[in-house]
Design an enzyme around this catalytic site. Structure first.
Site, PDB file in Angstrom:
ATOM      1  N   ARG A   4       0.990  -1.253  -0.061  1.00 61.16           N
ATOM      2  CA  ARG A   4      -0.047  -0.077  -0.090  1.00 61.16           C
ATOM      3  C   ARG A   4       0.780   1.121   0.039  1.00 61.16           C
ATOM      4  O   ARG A   4       0.492   2.331  -0.392  1.00 61.16           O
ATOM      5  CB  ARG A   4      -0.873  -0.020   1.129  1.00 61.16           C
ATOM      6  CG  ARG A   4      -1.995   0.793   1.111  1.00 61.16           C
ATOM      7  CD  ARG A   4      -2.872   0.331   2.175  1.00 61.16           C
ATOM      8  NE  ARG A   4      -2.286   0.122   3.248  1.00 61.16           N
ATOM      9  CZ  ARG A   4      -2.990  -0.439   4.619  1.00 61.16           C
ATOM     10  NH1 ARG A   4      -4.253  -0.725   4.512  1.00 61.16           N
ATOM     11  NH2 ARG A   4      -2.217  -0.751   5.592  1.00 61.16           N
TER      12      ARG A   4
ATOM     13  N   LYS B 191       1.200 -19.572   6.396  1.00 59.36           N
ATOM     14  CA  LYS B 191       0.401 -20.062   7.474  1.00 59.36           C
ATOM     15  C   LYS B 191      -0.029 -18.832   8.516  1.00 59.36           C
ATOM     16  O   LYS B 191       0.629 -17.877   8.504  1.00 59.36           O
ATOM     17  CB  LYS B 191       1.041 -20.933   8.350  1.00 59.36           C
ATOM     18  CG  LYS B 191       2.355 -20.594   8.718  1.00 59.36           C
ATOM     19  CD  LYS B 191       3.123 -21.480  10.043  1.00 59.36           C
ATOM     20  CE  LYS B 191       2.495 -20.956  11.379  1.00 59.36           C
ATOM     21  NZ  LYS B 191       3.083 -19.615  11.929  1.00 59.36           N
TER      22      LYS B 191
ATOM     23  N   LYS C  16      13.463 -27.099   6.182  1.00 63.27           N
ATOM     24  CA  LYS C  16      14.821 -27.037   6.933  1.00 63.27           C
ATOM     25  C   LYS C  16      15.557 -28.560   6.846  1.00 63.27           C
ATOM     26  O   LYS C  16      14.776 -29.504   6.601  1.00 63.27           O
ATOM     27  CB  LYS C  16      14.366 -27.293   8.471  1.00 63.27           C
ATOM     28  CG  LYS C  16      13.855 -25.575   8.968  1.00 63.27           C
ATOM     29  CD  LYS C  16      13.649 -25.805  10.226  1.00 63.27           C
ATOM     30  CE  LYS C  16      12.994 -24.594  11.106  1.00 63.27           C
ATOM     31  NZ  LYS C  16      13.796 -23.673  11.258  1.00 63.27           N
TER      32      LYS C  16
ATOM     33  N   GLU D 197      11.789 -20.831  21.982  1.00 67.72           N
ATOM     34  CA  GLU D 197      12.232 -19.788  21.564  1.00 67.72           C
ATOM     35  C   GLU D 197      12.731 -18.574  22.546  1.00 67.72           C
ATOM     36  O   GLU D 197      12.011 -18.597  23.584  1.00 67.72           O
ATOM     37  CB  GLU D 197      11.205 -19.167  20.712  1.00 67.72           C
ATOM     38  CG  GLU D 197      11.049 -19.839  19.206  1.00 67.72           C
ATOM     39  CD  GLU D 197      10.241 -19.071  18.451  1.00 67.72           C
ATOM     40  OE1 GLU D 197      10.820 -18.426  17.651  1.00 67.72           O
ATOM     41  OE2 GLU D 197       8.993 -19.132  18.613  1.00 67.72           O
TER      42      GLU D 197
ATOM     43  N   ASP E 290      -0.031 -21.171  16.333  1.00 63.55           N
ATOM     44  CA  ASP E 290       1.192 -20.501  15.643  1.00 63.55           C
ATOM     45  C   ASP E 290       2.087 -21.663  15.476  1.00 63.55           C
ATOM     46  O   ASP E 290       2.940 -21.673  14.346  1.00 63.55           O
ATOM     47  CB  ASP E 290       1.683 -19.509  16.401  1.00 63.55           C
ATOM     48  CG  ASP E 290       2.877 -18.665  15.888  1.00 63.55           C
ATOM     49  OD1 ASP E 290       2.693 -18.244  14.635  1.00 63.55           O
ATOM     50  OD2 ASP E 290       3.925 -18.432  16.405  1.00 63.55           O
TER      51      ASP E 290
ATOM     52  N   HIS F 220       4.083 -26.560  12.509  1.00 63.51           N
ATOM     53  CA  HIS F 220       5.541 -26.962  12.882  1.00 63.51           C
ATOM     54  C   HIS F 220       5.622 -28.281  13.496  1.00 63.51           C
ATOM     55  O   HIS F 220       6.295 -29.410  13.293  1.00 63.51           O
ATOM     56  CB  HIS F 220       6.315 -25.826  13.332  1.00 63.51           C
ATOM     57  CG  HIS F 220       6.171 -24.581  12.340  1.00 63.51           C
ATOM     58  ND1 HIS F 220       5.958 -24.588  10.993  1.00 63.51           N
ATOM     59  CD2 HIS F 220       6.397 -23.324  12.811  1.00 63.51           C
ATOM     60  CE1 HIS F 220       5.878 -23.216  10.780  1.00 63.51           C
ATOM     61  NE2 HIS F 220       6.139 -22.435  11.957  1.00 63.51           N
TER      62      HIS F 220
ATOM     63  N   LYS G  78       7.601 -18.967  23.934  1.00 65.60           N
ATOM     64  CA  LYS G  78       8.308 -17.837  23.648  1.00 65.60           C
ATOM     65  C   LYS G  78       9.064 -17.559  24.939  1.00 65.60           C
ATOM     66  O   LYS G  78       8.486 -17.732  26.080  1.00 65.60           O
ATOM     67  CB  LYS G  78       7.379 -16.487  23.221  1.00 65.60           C
ATOM     68  CG  LYS G  78       6.680 -16.619  22.083  1.00 65.60           C
ATOM     69  CD  LYS G  78       7.324 -16.303  20.742  1.00 65.60           C
ATOM     70  CE  LYS G  78       6.549 -16.594  19.530  1.00 65.60           C
ATOM     71  NZ  LYS G  78       7.496 -16.631  18.343  1.00 65.60           N
TER      72      LYS G  78
ATOM     73  N   LYS H 243      17.106 -20.912  22.711  1.00 64.58           N
ATOM     74  CA  LYS H 243      16.432 -21.303  21.242  1.00 64.58           C
ATOM     75  C   LYS H 243      16.879 -22.844  21.125  1.00 64.58           C
ATOM     76  O   LYS H 243      18.225 -22.978  21.086  1.00 64.58           O
ATOM     77  CB  LYS H 243      17.100 -20.365  20.517  1.00 64.58           C
ATOM     78  CG  LYS H 243      16.769 -20.626  18.956  1.00 64.58           C
ATOM     79  CD  LYS H 243      15.570 -20.067  18.403  1.00 64.58           C
ATOM     80  CE  LYS H 243      15.331 -20.597  16.976  1.00 64.58           C
ATOM     81  NZ  LYS H 243      13.877 -20.265  16.396  1.00 64.58           N
TER      82      LYS H 243
HETATM   83  C1  BG6 Z   1       6.703 -18.879  12.650  1.00 63.15           C
HETATM   84  C2  BG6 Z   1       6.153 -18.508  13.758  1.00 63.15           C
HETATM   85  O1  BG6 Z   1       6.086 -19.747  11.954  1.00 63.15           O
HETATM   86  O2  BG6 Z   1       8.114 -19.608  13.310  1.00 63.15           O
HETATM   87  C3  BG6 Z   1       6.750 -17.726  14.792  1.00 63.15           C
HETATM   88  O3  BG6 Z   1       5.078 -17.729  13.317  1.00 63.15           O
HETATM   89  C4  BG6 Z   1       8.079 -18.619  15.221  1.00 63.15           C
HETATM   90  O4  BG6 Z   1       6.103 -17.215  15.800  1.00 63.15           O
HETATM   91  C5  BG6 Z   1       8.932 -19.074  14.069  1.00 63.15           C
HETATM   92  O5  BG6 Z   1       9.135 -17.534  15.683  1.00 63.15           O
HETATM   93  C6  BG6 Z   1       9.875 -19.833  14.279  1.00 63.15           C
HETATM   94  O6  BG6 Z   1      10.914 -20.484  13.353  1.00 63.15           O
HETATM   95  P1  BG6 Z   1      12.105 -20.944  13.323  1.00 63.15           P
HETATM   96  O7  BG6 Z   1      12.472 -21.258  12.162  1.00 63.15           O
HETATM   97  O8  BG6 Z   1      13.092 -19.760  13.907  1.00 63.15           O
HETATM   98  O9  BG6 Z   1      12.069 -22.136  14.452  1.00 63.15           O
END
Ligand code: BG6
Length: 495
Positions: free
Chosen positions: A48, A153, A187, A221, A241, A246, A342, A347
């Site tokens: 936009r 997604k 991945k 994370e 999410d 995933h 989160k 991580k």
């Molecule tokens: C995304 C989520 O699909 O995957 C995010 O919307 C998340 O919230 C991310 O942080 C994590 O991806 P990766 O590859 O860092 O594990």
């Protein structure tokens, strides 16, 4: 090396968003540098804001300097920019789609095959495809020039909305034109799960309820709300999410039967069988089958409820732990624990398959620091698929500790990507965009797969009805209730 050959125009709807800057453009740039893109390609950013091509190019150049896997130098950026165009338009305005289509009609240098990338809010997907179709931007299936549409997604927010979305999209597109992206499937370490399981003889015979005690899948994370994500995340939560896509995909790959080939249909068919058999485990001894958490305030860290564009009384979960089971012959009775959150301690994404302890205990097990050893009780074999970081596969086994005594200690047999190959692993989006450009849907999610994922999520909501998220400290491993969920086992923290 694999490359895409057919000329293509790649249109990104939502071109000024975070995903474009952090993932899509860097992936396209790397593919360009590696000569994997076709000779003739154009990228059109649709958004936009009032930019011209030059301003858009500058913005993307800055993003590439910050996020590209390969160092972005001036000369290659300039060359890459010569393939970039900007199209100003509002997603809710059909005329913007019409003028985009006019560009295809009037500009003979624009490749006529088109890949439309919808990096937009999921409630806009339906209307965007509708407008694109009405404007003539979508060519019929199985014809050239071709049109493919990649959809980010979350695909809906429950079974009902996902079904409606699938059905509506089929009014404008054939299923073969729809590429639902789940970037975990791109991945390298995730693709290796199937290779490791089915290219070796020795693991597959013990991947079943006779030998496996339980499976843990963790995607932890350390980040909280990245800039601009508060409103989206408050609407979505960890279950939708991360788990609905995933984590379920990881679960499918580690538990599915061998496919009868490596084509999309064969692999998806086996994943579907797992999704059909997957359900929240029945509550055991009055313990809930799920724990929801929300990160609280920490030193210099906002509580989730204080984040930008998050409701101050939000009940959205930023952490979830679940006990699931797969009701089939191979896995009946084996608990599968999933957790994601989160603002956690570290991580890390990994799958740990923990085997049963040997039927008879001949040995004493010890853990030693230097020469000081303590009795530990039996350490079971554990096979760990480390998805990220420190990518690799690790097997924990017991071995005699060298000494005059007959005691065993847990040792690791390691395969690490960095120890074996010095090449950096490709980003998930590089692989997936290249596959979509080449028309290979294997690593994308089919409509019935997405619907089955939501069906399980709906069952989880039902089984945990009325549960509210409990607070956990940022930087921790989530609420302590999650430890009770997995007892008598324990989560693999700090390993
Ligand atoms: C995304 C989520 O699909 O995957 C995010 O919307 C998340 O919230 C991310 O942080 C994590 O991806 P990766 O590859 O860092 O594990």
């Amino acid at each position: 090396e694999v490359k895409a050959n057919e000329p293509v125009t790649f249109v990104i709807f939502g071109a000024t968003g975070d995903l474009t800057r952090r993932k899509l453009l860097p992936a396209l740039y790397t593919l360009f540098r590696e000569r994997a893109l076709p000779e003739q390609f154009t990228i059109i950013g649709f958004a936009r804001r009032e930019y011209d091509n030059e301003e858009f190019c500058e913005l993307m150049g800055a993003a590439l300097r910050e996020h590209s896997r390969l160092p972005a130098d001036d000369a290659s950026l300039k060359e890459f920019c010569s393939h970039l165009l900007y199209h100003r338009g509002d997603l809710s305005d059909p005329a913007a789609f019409q003028s985009l289509n006019d560009r295809f009609t009037n500009d003979s240098t624009l490749p006529a095959n088109r890949l439309l990338y919808l990096s937009i809010s999921s409630d806009m997907v339906d209307q965007t495809v509708h407008f694109a179709h009405n404007a003539g931007l979508i060519t019929p299936a199985n014809q050239t020039p071709w049109t493919r549409v990649i959809i980010e997604k979350p695909f809906g927010r429950d079974l009902e909305t996902a079904k409606a979305l699938n059905q509506n999209l089929l009014a404008y597109l054939a299923e073969s034109q729809i590429y639902r992206i789940d970037h975990y499937l791109g991945k390298e370490t995730v693709q290796n799960i199937l290779s490791f399981r089915f290219a070796n003889t020795i693991f597959e015979p013990v991947f079943n309820r006779t030998y496996v005690d339980h499976i843990q899948i963790t995607a932890a994370e350390t980040v909280g709300m990245e800039s601009g994500r508060g409103a989206f995340y408050d609407r979505t939560g960890a279950l939708r999410d991360m788990v609905a896509n995933h984590l379920f995909q990881l679960l499918c790959l580690v538990t599915m039967e061998p496919p009868d080939g490596l084509n999309a249909a064969a692999i998806r068919a086996e994943k579907m069988k797992i999704l059909h058999a997957l359900q929240p485990a029945a509550s055991m001894q009055n313990r809930p089958g799920g724990v929801f958490g929300q990160y609280a305030k920490g030193d210099d860290i906002n509580a989730f409820r204080e984040e930008d564009r998050v409701s101050p009384d939000s009940q959205t979960e930023t952490f979830v732990a679940l006990r699931m089971e797969i009701n089939n012959w191979r896995w009946a009775g084996v608990p599968i624990y999933l957790r994601t959150g989160k603002r956690m301690s570290k991580k890390t994404t990994e799958i740990a398959v923990q085997f049963r302890i040997p039927a008879m205990q001949l040995f004493q097990h010890v853990a030693c620091e230097g020469d000081v050893c303590d009795l530990t009780g039996v350490k079971p074999n554990t096979l760990i698929f480390r998805i990220q970081p420190d990518e690799g596969i690790f097997l924990q086994v017991s071995a005699k500790r060298p000494s005059m005594q007959l005691v065993v200690e847990s040792v690791d047999m390691d395969f690490s990507y960095s120890g074996k190959w010095d090449k950096e692993l490709p980003e998930a989006y590089e692989r997936l965009l290249l596959d979509a450009l080449r028309g290979d849907p294997t690593l994308f999610t089919r409509s019935d797969e997405v619907e089955s994922e939501w069906q399980v999520i709906d069952a989880i909501w039902k089984a945990t009805e009325g549960q509210k998220p409990v607070d956990y400290a940022p930087g921790s491993w989530g609420p302590t209730d999650a430890d009770q969920l997995i007892a008598p086992f324990s989560w693999r923290n700090e390993q």
